[in-house]
Scaffold this motif. Sequence first.
Motif, PDB file in Angstrom:
ATOM      1  N   VAL A  81       0.846  -1.125   0.028  1.00  0.00           N
ATOM      2  CA  VAL A  81       0.135  -0.088   0.040  1.00  0.00           C
ATOM      3  C   VAL A  81       1.042   1.078   0.003  1.00  0.00           C
ATOM      4  O   VAL A  81       1.785   1.432   0.795  1.00  0.00           O
ATOM      5  CB  VAL A  81      -0.871   0.015   1.349  1.00  0.00           C
ATOM      6  N   VAL A  82       0.826   1.980  -0.842  1.00  0.00           N
ATOM      7  CA  VAL A  82       1.253   3.360  -0.922  1.00  0.00           C
ATOM      8  C   VAL A  82       0.068   4.449  -0.747  1.00  0.00           C
ATOM      9  O   VAL A  82      -0.907   4.237  -1.429  1.00  0.00           O
ATOM     10  CB  VAL A  82       2.073   3.487  -2.337  1.00  0.00           C
ATOM     11  N   ALA A  83       0.771   5.781  -0.790  1.00  0.00           N
ATOM     12  CA  ALA A  83       0.002   6.784  -0.349  1.00  0.00           C
ATOM     13  C   ALA A  83       0.206   7.742  -1.068  1.00  0.00           C
ATOM     14  O   ALA A  83       1.385   8.307  -1.274  1.00  0.00           O
ATOM     15  CB  ALA A  83      -0.427   7.118   1.176  1.00  0.00           C
ATOM     16  N   THR A  84      -0.673   8.702  -1.881  1.00  0.00           N
ATOM     17  CA  THR A  84       0.027   9.875  -2.548  1.00  0.00           C
ATOM     18  C   THR A  84      -1.120  11.015  -2.542  1.00  0.00           C
ATOM     19  O   THR A  84      -2.529  10.593  -2.397  1.00  0.00           O
ATOM     20  CB  THR A  84       0.143   9.553  -4.027  1.00  0.00           C
ATOM     21  N   THR A  85      -0.765  12.368  -2.755  1.00  0.00           N
ATOM     22  CA  THR A  85      -1.593  13.348  -2.702  1.00  0.00           C
ATOM     23  C   THR A  85      -1.984  13.900  -4.345  1.00  0.00           C
ATOM     24  O   THR A  85      -2.735  14.479  -4.655  1.00  0.00           O
ATOM     25  CB  THR A  85      -1.292  14.775  -2.018  1.00  0.00           C
ATOM     26  N   ARG A  86      -1.179  13.149  -5.247  1.00  0.00           N
ATOM     27  CA  ARG A  86      -1.095  13.214  -6.722  1.00  0.00           C
ATOM     28  C   ARG A  86      -1.336  11.988  -7.354  1.00  0.00           C
ATOM     29  O   ARG A  86      -0.308  11.578  -8.054  1.00  0.00           O
ATOM     30  CB  ARG A  86       0.247  14.102  -7.048  1.00  0.00           C
ATOM     31  N   PRO A  87      -2.385  11.601  -7.545  1.00  0.00           N
ATOM     32  CA  PRO A  87      -2.642  10.220  -7.991  1.00  0.00           C
ATOM     33  C   PRO A  87      -2.217  10.180  -9.423  1.00  0.00           C
ATOM     34  O   PRO A  87      -1.617   9.098 -10.013  1.00  0.00           O
ATOM     35  CB  PRO A  87      -3.922   9.800  -7.903  1.00  0.00           C
ATOM     36  N   GLU A  88      -2.044  11.464 -10.145  1.00  0.00           N
ATOM     37  CA  GLU A  88      -1.883  11.609 -11.693  1.00  0.00           C
ATOM     38  C   GLU A  88      -0.361  11.156 -11.931  1.00  0.00           C
ATOM     39  O   GLU A  88      -0.050  10.815 -13.055  1.00  0.00           O
ATOM     40  CB  GLU A  88      -2.127  12.830 -12.138  1.00  0.00           C
ATOM     41  N   ILE A 127      11.641  -2.674  -5.996  1.00  0.00           N
ATOM     42  CA  ILE A 127      11.134  -2.300  -4.525  1.00  0.00           C
ATOM     43  C   ILE A 127      12.803  -1.893  -4.187  1.00  0.00           C
ATOM     44  O   ILE A 127      13.610  -2.806  -4.038  1.00  0.00           O
ATOM     45  CB  ILE A 127      10.487  -3.258  -3.594  1.00  0.00           C
ATOM     46  N   VAL A 128      12.846  -0.694  -3.611  1.00  0.00           N
ATOM     47  CA  VAL A 128      14.311  -0.249  -3.098  1.00  0.00           C
ATOM     48  C   VAL A 128      14.414   0.218  -1.606  1.00  0.00           C
ATOM     49  O   VAL A 128      13.081   0.498  -0.998  1.00  0.00           O
ATOM     50  CB  VAL A 128      14.821   1.032  -4.147  1.00  0.00           C
ATOM     51  N   ALA A 129      15.396  -0.001  -1.000  1.00  0.00           N
ATOM     52  CA  ALA A 129      15.574   0.335   0.417  1.00  0.00           C
ATOM     53  C   ALA A 129      16.130   1.786   0.530  1.00  0.00           C
ATOM     54  O   ALA A 129      17.326   1.976  -0.047  1.00  0.00           O
ATOM     55  CB  ALA A 129      16.552  -0.675   1.107  1.00  0.00           C
ATOM     56  N   ASP A 130      15.315   2.778   1.066  1.00  0.00           N
ATOM     57  CA  ASP A 130      16.115   4.183   1.110  1.00  0.00           C
ATOM     58  C   ASP A 130      15.399   4.914   2.408  1.00  0.00           C
ATOM     59  O   ASP A 130      14.301   4.610   2.627  1.00  0.00           O
ATOM     60  CB  ASP A 130      15.444   4.713  -0.083  1.00  0.00           C
ATOM     61  N   GLU A 131      16.305   5.670   2.823  1.00  0.00           N
ATOM     62  CA  GLU A 131      15.981   6.029   4.139  1.00  0.00           C
ATOM     63  C   GLU A 131      14.762   7.165   4.137  1.00  0.00           C
ATOM     64  O   GLU A 131      14.164   7.687   4.987  1.00  0.00           O
ATOM     65  CB  GLU A 131      17.089   7.015   4.736  1.00  0.00           C
ATOM     66  N   HIS A 132      14.443   7.611   2.732  1.00  0.00           N
ATOM     67  CA  HIS A 132      13.269   8.598   2.516  1.00  0.00           C
ATOM     68  C   HIS A 132      12.003   8.021   3.237  1.00  0.00           C
ATOM     69  O   HIS A 132      11.073   8.714   3.298  1.00  0.00           O
ATOM     70  CB  HIS A 132      13.251   8.940   1.170  1.00  0.00           C
ATOM     71  N   ALA A 133      11.885   6.524   3.097  1.00  0.00           N
ATOM     72  CA  ALA A 133      10.686   5.775   3.519  1.00  0.00           C
ATOM     73  C   ALA A 133      10.581   6.052   4.808  1.00  0.00           C
ATOM     74  O   ALA A 133      11.456   5.678   5.502  1.00  0.00           O
ATOM     75  CB  ALA A 133      10.577   4.839   2.957  1.00  0.00           C
ATOM     76  N   ASP A 134       9.550   6.673   5.516  1.00  0.00           N
ATOM     77  CA  ASP A 134       9.444   6.784   7.058  1.00  0.00           C
ATOM     78  C   ASP A 134       8.674   5.466   7.223  1.00  0.00           C
ATOM     79  O   ASP A 134       7.505   5.574   7.163  1.00  0.00           O
ATOM     80  CB  ASP A 134       8.698   7.957   7.175  1.00  0.00           C
ATOM     81  N   MET A 135       9.085   4.834   8.347  1.00  0.00           N
ATOM     82  CA  MET A 135       8.322   3.499   8.870  1.00  0.00           C
ATOM     83  C   MET A 135       7.134   3.964   9.840  1.00  0.00           C
ATOM     84  O   MET A 135       6.105   3.223   9.761  1.00  0.00           O
ATOM     85  CB  MET A 135       9.501   2.607   9.780  1.00  0.00           C
ATOM     86  N   GLU A 136       7.229   5.285  10.307  1.00  0.00           N
ATOM     87  CA  GLU A 136       5.927   5.478  10.935  1.00  0.00           C
ATOM     88  C   GLU A 136       4.949   6.083  10.389  1.00  0.00           C
ATOM     89  O   GLU A 136       3.651   6.279  10.947  1.00  0.00           O
ATOM     90  CB  GLU A 136       6.603   6.668  12.155  1.00  0.00           C
ATOM     91  N   LYS A 137       4.945   6.472   9.167  1.00  0.00           N
ATOM     92  CA  LYS A 137       3.968   6.829   8.572  1.00  0.00           C
ATOM     93  C   LYS A 137       3.280   6.173   7.446  1.00  0.00           C
ATOM     94  O   LYS A 137       3.944   5.248   6.620  1.00  0.00           O
ATOM     95  CB  LYS A 137       4.408   8.020   7.320  1.00  0.00           C
ATOM     96  N   GLY A 138       1.996   5.915   7.459  1.00  0.00           N
ATOM     97  CA  GLY A 138       1.180   4.936   6.789  1.00  0.00           C
ATOM     98  C   GLY A 138       1.586   3.543   6.686  1.00  0.00           C
ATOM     99  O   GLY A 138       2.025   3.146   7.755  1.00  0.00           O
ATOM    100  N   SER A 139       1.736   2.872   5.455  1.00  0.00           N
ATOM    101  CA  SER A 139       2.206   1.672   5.421  1.00  0.00           C
ATOM    102  C   SER A 139       3.685   1.537   5.588  1.00  0.00           C
ATOM    103  O   SER A 139       4.405   0.478   5.684  1.00  0.00           O
ATOM    104  CB  SER A 139       1.670   0.969   4.033  1.00  0.00           C
ATOM    105  N   GLY A 140       4.422   2.658   5.416  1.00  0.00           N
ATOM    106  CA  GLY A 140       6.123   2.683   5.448  1.00  0.00           C
ATOM    107  C   GLY A 140       6.527   2.375   4.024  1.00  0.00           C
ATOM    108  O   GLY A 140       7.834   2.479   3.835  1.00  0.00           O
ATOM    109  N   CYS A 141       5.536   2.349   2.783  1.00  0.00           N
ATOM    110  CA  CYS A 141       5.908   2.314   1.541  1.00  0.00           C
ATOM    111  C   CYS A 141       5.768   3.238   1.052  1.00  0.00           C
ATOM    112  O   CYS A 141       4.744   4.155   1.154  1.00  0.00           O
ATOM    113  CB  CYS A 141       5.240   1.297   1.003  1.00  0.00           C
ATOM    114  N   VAL A 142       6.605   3.972   0.130  1.00  0.00           N
ATOM    115  CA  VAL A 142       6.574   5.438  -0.784  1.00  0.00           C
ATOM    116  C   VAL A 142       6.798   4.853  -2.055  1.00  0.00           C
ATOM    117  O   VAL A 142       7.770   4.566  -2.391  1.00  0.00           O
ATOM    118  CB  VAL A 142       7.585   6.288  -0.194  1.00  0.00           C
ATOM    119  N   LYS A 143       5.699   5.666  -2.806  1.00  0.00           N
ATOM    120  CA  LYS A 143       5.920   5.372  -4.420  1.00  0.00           C
ATOM    121  C   LYS A 143       6.915   6.492  -4.877  1.00  0.00           C
ATOM    122  O   LYS A 143       6.930   7.628  -4.002  1.00  0.00           O
ATOM    123  CB  LYS A 143       4.455   5.717  -5.121  1.00  0.00           C
ATOM    124  N   ILE A 144       7.727   6.149  -5.777  1.00  0.00           N
ATOM    125  CA  ILE A 144       9.066   7.063  -6.214  1.00  0.00           C
ATOM    126  C   ILE A 144       8.635   7.566  -7.713  1.00  0.00           C
ATOM    127  O   ILE A 144       8.820   6.655  -8.500  1.00  0.00           O
ATOM    128  CB  ILE A 144      10.241   6.624  -6.040  1.00  0.00           C
TER     129      ILE A 144
END
Length: 953
Positions: free
Chosen positions: A216-223, A259-276
């Motif tokens: 699960v990833v979350a975004t404010t800009r689905p486009e 799927i990459v490992a990067d500190e930009h992803a915050d474990m405490e926010k949402g699912s912890g997964c970030v679309k890039i």
Amino acid sequence: MDKTYQPEQIETRWYERWEADGRFAPSGEGEPYSIMIPPPNVTGSLHMGHAFQDTIMDTLIRWRRMQGNNTLWQVGTDHAGIATQMLVERKVAAEEGKTRHDLGRDAFIDKVWEWKHESGGHITRQLRRMGASVDWSRERFTMDDGFYKAVQEVFVRLYEEDLIYRGKRLVNWDPTLHTAISDLEVENRDQQGSFWHFRYPLADGVTTDAGLDYLVVATTRPETLLGDTGVAVNPEDPRYASLVGKYVELPLVGRRIPIVADEHADMEKGSGCVKITPAHDFNDYEVGRRQHLPLINVFTQDAAILAQAEAFDIQGRPLPEIGPILPQAYAGLDRFEARKQIVADMEAAGLLEQVEAVNNTLPYGDRSGDVIEPLLTDQWFVAVESLAKPAIEAVENGDIQFVPKNYENMYFSWMRDLQDWCISRQLWWGHRIPAWYDSTGNVYVARTEAEAREKHGLPADLALTQDEDVLDTWFSSGLWTFGTLGWPEKTPELETFHPSNVLVTGFDIIFFWVARMIMLTLKFTGEVPFKQVYVHGLVRDGQGQKMSKSKGNVLDPIDLIDGIQLDELLEKRTGSLMQPQKAKAIAKATRDEFPEGIEPHGTDALRFTFLSQATTGRDIKFDMGRLDGYRNFCNKLWNASRYVLMNAEGEDCGASFEGQGGDVELSLADRWIVSRLQQTETQVTRAMEEFRFDHASQALYEFVWNEYCDWYLELSKPVLWDDNASPAAKRGTRRTLVRVLEAILRLAHPMMPYISEEIWQRVALLAGKATGDGSESIMNQPWPLPEEGKIDEAATRDIEWLKGVIVAVRNIRAEMNIAPGKPLEVLLTKGGPDDPARLEANRRFLPKLAKLASVDWLYDPQQAPLSATQLVGEMEVLVPMADLIDKDAELARLAREIEKQDKLIGGIEKKLGNESFIAKAPDAVVEKERTKLADFQAARRLLVEQHDKIAAL
């Protein structure tokens, strides 16, 4: 002199006279001192920030000019690429019904120059209204020929050193203006938005530790989903450790992304997964650079969806191996329309997990009002790393000093984390980039096309096309301190006035302008651009709110100077608003604040108000009450000067010029005011040197209002109006009156140029400072400096004693309700051994200033009659009460007043004791009632004290 001070009758007249006489140009003598004006936009008009900043600079220049420096205040305006182009485009559309593209580039540029010559001088006219003593003979414009040569020279040299390059990078893109813009031109606005949580299916049958086949990833800009090239998880997140290196299938597109490992992803926010999405987000771009992800652009320059994606590596090179396929259903859709469709399609596919309401910020172009889009485009950049190092060192080693010093930290934090600077803009108005292309895309950078052909040995028949882009205005303004002085030529002005002495600027452009000036100036001159940076705060409204048209709280400095009727003010504040409800609210607030509009105050009062609030670095709440107060200060100075002239013109002032006039005898008051003048001159000079304009203005105000006007002028009357006073005494007082006033005017001149010049022309001849033929100006008079031996501590002590007695008598009158004009018999007793002598020395002053029938020394305090008493140090001031008041009547009156206060106090105490009132009333209302209670209680205490004193008589 006219009876009343009327600034409108003197200001324009004096400015035109100064300018015609060439008073603002460098004198050619003395140590050089220069300031470069931060060039205002040619399209602009003077706002409060400009007026504040220009007041500070003019105060410094006028002060240094009077100190004997060879001063240059370099003036000029910025071509303001976006603002000017938009203004002229609208003008052409309204008048001719055409776009700039209809006209073509050359014809459109002609239209811009035509507008500039006709209407581009508005802000310079307003600078004149503020009294700015800039050298108009040297006025520069960032698009004039000489400055353009400097811009070309810098660009070419940086390119030849590989410090300028062209590349495909992410920039702030304005979809309406079709140009990259700087961060300073982006306005972040708070809004309520949505956070869409989407499911991205895992590829190759992989599942999470929890057994799910999706992330699960979350975004404010689905486009931007269409341009995703990876999903990031935190390297410390145990939930996804086994998935790093695996893939997800990008919904709607079908492309496999890692799927990459990067500190930009915050474990405490949402699912912890970030679309890039590296091609459409600045943070994601950095992740893409670290993780070697491709960049996939899915937007046109209009921020609509492309029919086919564009793929690049992090260096901006095409990646043909990545499929350009995008769902055709979205092709050509505006980004926000595409957003709606993508969300609907994700929901239909069962991939919409949830929608969360969030408060976030959106970046808007401050000119277009459109939402800014991070976009991958071909732009020109300055590689800043090697330029930044000497710029940092210049501040570290003290070659450049920030005032206040704490702004160095802001400078260092920016400079030590620099990104390469995008300097190209997709506009027509501006410095066109000196680069030419052949048909195969080869680029040739040179000062001219002829130079490009000669340098690269190109055949005459090879077609070359100049780059369509222009340079960021911050690039040209970064050359301001040396470009305005004739660089790259070695001019006398460059040799004399560079480096400049001080830059006066707001903190908000330390990076955008200050840092870039330091980098470029060090690079091309080997010198710092300025030795000090004085950083001032922002001018806010009286409630501390930022002034903006949308809030309807903007003040126009010219309106404060000239005044404005309420209906005109309402039109200015609401005329451009589209929302009737908002316009109505702003109109009401304006009527409440300015029920009769704004009265004229004059330039000097406005300047003095700014300076009184110019504390180092802090924002200022502009206070209309202060403005009114300093207009009264101008009136006070004017009226004091009329008194001096009425008593001095046509009379022997003791020294019209040195050696003339008879003997002079200085009174105690004369010696005291001369002594205080020396101390004030020291205070004001020290404050100016420390950039404490608030302290300088306050020291001048206190001396003029409280000491010269309120005390010394009154102390002069018993001498001037006493038929028994000797000619030498009168001569001494007249000389002191005019000499001190003349020095006051010179002290005031940098802060209040107009009123000081107007009065000085009348006073200077009497003070022996001018010939009277009108050829001199206060601008070129020496700055007042304290004279050795003129500080008289004994006179100060004696005058403070005298003032103490007078104030004591006035207090007794007020406390005992004795008429101000009733002569009193006063006794002085106790005190120190010098007090009887002080009484004898001041018998000329005390009866007149304190309205006394008699004043005597009572050697035996035991013989004192029943009296009202005040203390001056250890000395008692006694006013015998016999026959002065009807004791019983006064006690009865005071008893009635105390009873009245008791009723008021009781009413408020009852209200505050009501728990229902306290619980329901707003905090502000409760606090107001408590304040009223405290005021009533204080008034009652004073009445009781007065009652007890009279009862004891």
